[in-house]
Motif scaffolding. Structure first.
Motif, mmCIF file in Angstrom:
data_model
loop_
_atom_site.group_PDB
_atom_site.id
_atom_site.type_symbol
_atom_site.label_atom_id
_atom_site.label_comp_id
_atom_site.label_asym_id
_atom_site.label_seq_id
_atom_site.Cartn_x
_atom_site.Cartn_y
_atom_site.Cartn_z
ATOM 1 N N ALA A 2 41.324 20.107 -34.568
ATOM 2 C CA ALA A 2 40.485 19.106 -35.442
ATOM 3 C C ALA A 2 39.781 17.982 -34.653
ATOM 4 N N THR A 3 38.531 17.806 -35.161
ATOM 5 C CA THR A 3 37.702 16.879 -34.399
ATOM 6 C C THR A 3 38.338 15.369 -34.388
ATOM 7 N N ARG A 4 38.280 14.732 -33.380
ATOM 8 C CA ARG A 4 38.652 13.144 -33.275
ATOM 9 C C ARG A 4 37.533 12.284 -34.010
ATOM 10 N N PRO A 5 37.928 11.521 -34.833
ATOM 11 C CA PRO A 5 36.817 10.712 -35.453
ATOM 12 C C PRO A 5 36.187 9.769 -34.359
ATOM 13 N N GLY A 6 35.054 9.851 -34.300
ATOM 14 C CA GLY A 6 34.569 8.645 -33.326
ATOM 15 C C GLY A 6 34.122 9.638 -31.821
ATOM 16 N N GLY A 7 34.979 10.734 -31.899
ATOM 17 C CA GLY A 7 34.525 11.478 -30.546
ATOM 18 C C GLY A 7 35.207 10.938 -29.390
ATOM 19 N N ARG A 8 35.013 11.379 -28.201
ATOM 20 C CA ARG A 8 35.601 11.061 -26.812
ATOM 21 C C ARG A 8 34.735 10.209 -25.973
ATOM 22 N N GLN A 9 33.716 9.661 -26.384
ATOM 23 C CA GLN A 9 32.766 8.799 -25.399
ATOM 24 C C GLN A 9 33.498 7.945 -24.766
ATOM 25 N N HIS A 10 33.307 7.668 -23.293
ATOM 26 C CA HIS A 10 33.722 6.572 -22.597
ATOM 27 C C HIS A 10 33.225 5.232 -22.851
ATOM 28 N N ILE A 11 33.882 4.348 -23.380
ATOM 29 C CA ILE A 11 33.398 3.015 -23.846
ATOM 30 C C ILE A 11 34.183 2.172 -22.814
ATOM 31 N N PRO A 12 33.352 1.361 -21.904
ATOM 32 C CA PRO A 12 33.901 0.564 -20.955
ATOM 33 C C PRO A 12 34.159 -0.950 -21.408
ATOM 34 N N ARG A 13 35.072 -1.001 -22.112
ATOM 35 C CA ARG A 13 35.459 -2.284 -22.878
ATOM 36 C C ARG A 13 35.980 -3.097 -21.812
ATOM 37 N N PRO A 14 35.599 -4.492 -21.725
ATOM 38 C CA PRO A 14 36.272 -5.372 -20.848
ATOM 39 C C PRO A 14 37.763 -5.629 -21.277
ATOM 40 N N ALA A 15 38.605 -6.077 -20.553
ATOM 41 C CA ALA A 15 39.988 -6.406 -20.896
ATOM 42 C C ALA A 15 40.167 -7.468 -22.305
ATOM 43 N N SER A 16 39.175 -8.276 -22.245
ATOM 44 C CA SER A 16 39.178 -9.293 -23.104
ATOM 45 C C SER A 16 38.628 -9.281 -24.353
ATOM 46 N N TYR A 17 38.178 -7.934 -24.758
ATOM 47 C CA TYR A 17 37.378 -7.719 -25.934
ATOM 48 C C TYR A 17 38.483 -7.884 -27.101
ATOM 49 N N ARG A 18 37.666 -8.213 -28.145
ATOM 50 C CA ARG A 18 38.492 -8.666 -29.334
ATOM 51 C C ARG A 18 37.599 -8.095 -30.689
ATOM 52 N N PRO A 19 38.304 -7.973 -31.876
ATOM 53 C CA PRO A 19 37.368 -7.414 -33.183
ATOM 54 C C PRO A 19 36.313 -8.560 -33.434
ATOM 55 N N GLY A 20 35.559 -7.901 -33.852
ATOM 56 C CA GLY A 20 34.146 -8.695 -34.409
ATOM 57 C C GLY A 20 34.275 -8.861 -36.023
ATOM 58 N N GLY A 21 33.342 -9.170 -36.741
ATOM 59 C CA GLY A 21 33.105 -9.109 -38.031
ATOM 60 C C GLY A 21 32.900 -8.170 -38.654
ATOM 61 N N PRO A 22 33.076 -7.985 -40.002
ATOM 62 C CA PRO A 22 32.499 -7.015 -40.925
ATOM 63 C C PRO A 22 31.104 -6.790 -41.003
ATOM 64 N N PRO A 23 30.380 -5.581 -41.000
ATOM 65 C CA PRO A 23 28.966 -5.447 -41.224
ATOM 66 C C PRO A 23 28.419 -6.193 -42.394
ATOM 67 N N ALA A 24 27.091 -6.404 -42.194
ATOM 68 C CA ALA A 24 26.418 -7.412 -43.174
ATOM 69 C C ALA A 24 26.362 -6.585 -44.341
ATOM 70 N N TRP A 25 26.650 -5.357 -44.612
ATOM 71 C CA TRP A 25 26.472 -4.432 -45.920
ATOM 72 C C TRP A 25 28.015 -4.352 -46.479
ATOM 73 N N ALA A 26 28.936 -4.948 -45.840
ATOM 74 C CA ALA A 26 30.248 -4.719 -46.253
ATOM 75 C C ALA A 26 30.587 -4.508 -47.681
ATOM 76 N N THR A 27 29.947 -5.514 -48.585
ATOM 77 C CA THR A 27 30.010 -5.423 -50.079
ATOM 78 C C THR A 27 29.184 -4.744 -50.754
ATOM 79 N N LEU A 28 28.161 -3.864 -49.980
ATOM 80 C CA LEU A 28 27.251 -3.229 -50.517
ATOM 81 C C LEU A 28 28.040 -1.880 -51.582
#
Length: 240
Positions: A2-28
């Motif tokens: 089965a495919t993996r949602p989002g694929g397997r791209q390497h994302i160079p996240r810093p150790a200090s990353y944190r969740p952001g906000g919802p999209p501008a269209w979240a309630t659409l």
């Protein structure tokens, strides 16, 4: 397998990353996420003049990309490409067709976007109606200032990807990109800035970096809402 949602791209996240906000269209609502090309044309007609988002990186080179759109099944689709793992930069990343401005070859950045689209996926310039220029963005790692152009296609294109530059073509409905479950935002802290990084997790690929920043700005305008101050995605992300 089965495919993996989002694929397997390497994302160079810093150790200090944190969740952001919802999209501008979240309630659409779902029925408001479908746009015909006529809808897109009308929304783009109200775009203010294009500007450079965020600071220009010292020593950056000019580049341009094409955002190719066509209508199928009553809704607009966008054409994206996947770069080979053998590329000198942006290995395996999802992108728009495009590349660097070539003095003496391109009369302007619009011509750069059209030329690169033809070289990369065989999209003849005569088939593209360039309808809008979007805000430019800068990248840090590769030091490019990118100008995006929106191009309409009369029908679904028959493409011929150049295997040296493209390993896959994706044709994604805008309604899928506007699904709140597909979009994710993170806040990245680095030694130079604190900024938003946008992600679109498709069935088996992740769109992020400069391409996701361009998409987010474009989609935000389509749904006629705007980011609050400080959340316009204008800061260049490392590696973007």
């Amino acid at each position: 397998m089965a495919t993996r949602p989002g694929g397997r791209q390497h994302i160079p996240r810093p150790a200090s990353y944190r969740p952001g906000g919802p999209p501008a269209w979240a309630t659409l609502p779902p029925d408001a996420r479908r746009f015909t090309l006529t809808d897109v044309r009308a929304r783009l007609a109200s775009l203010p003049p294009a500007v450079q988002r965020g600071p220009r990186v010292e020593g950056s080179r000019e580049a341009a990309v094409l955002v190719p759109l066509y209508e199928a099944g009553g809704e607009t689709h966008v054409v994206l490409i996947k770069r080979p793992e053998t590329m000198p930069s942006h290995r395996g990343e999802i992108a728009f067709p495009g590349g660097k401005f070539e003095p003496g070859v391109d009369a302007g950045l619009r011509d750069t976007a059209l030329r690169e689209a033809e070289e990369e996926v065989g999209l003849a310039p005569a088939l593209v109606e360039v309808v809008s220029q979007l805000d430019g963005i800068g990248t840090v790692a590769t030091r490019f200032t990118i100008t995006p152009f929106v191009g309409f296609l009369e029908e679904r294109p028959v493409l011929a990807p150049n295997p040296r530059e493209v390993v896959r073509v994706l044709e994604v409905p805008l309604s899928e990109l506007l699904d709140p479950g597909v979009y994710r935002e993170e806040r990245w802290d680095t030694h130079t800035a604190d900024f938003d990084v946008h992600f679109y997790e498709l069935e088996d690929e992740t769109v992020w970096g400069a391409t996701a920043r361009i998409l987010t700005s474009f989609l935000t305008h389509l749904v006629a809402v705007h980011f609050p101050a400080g959340r316009d995605g204008g800061f260049p992300a490392p590696g973007a």
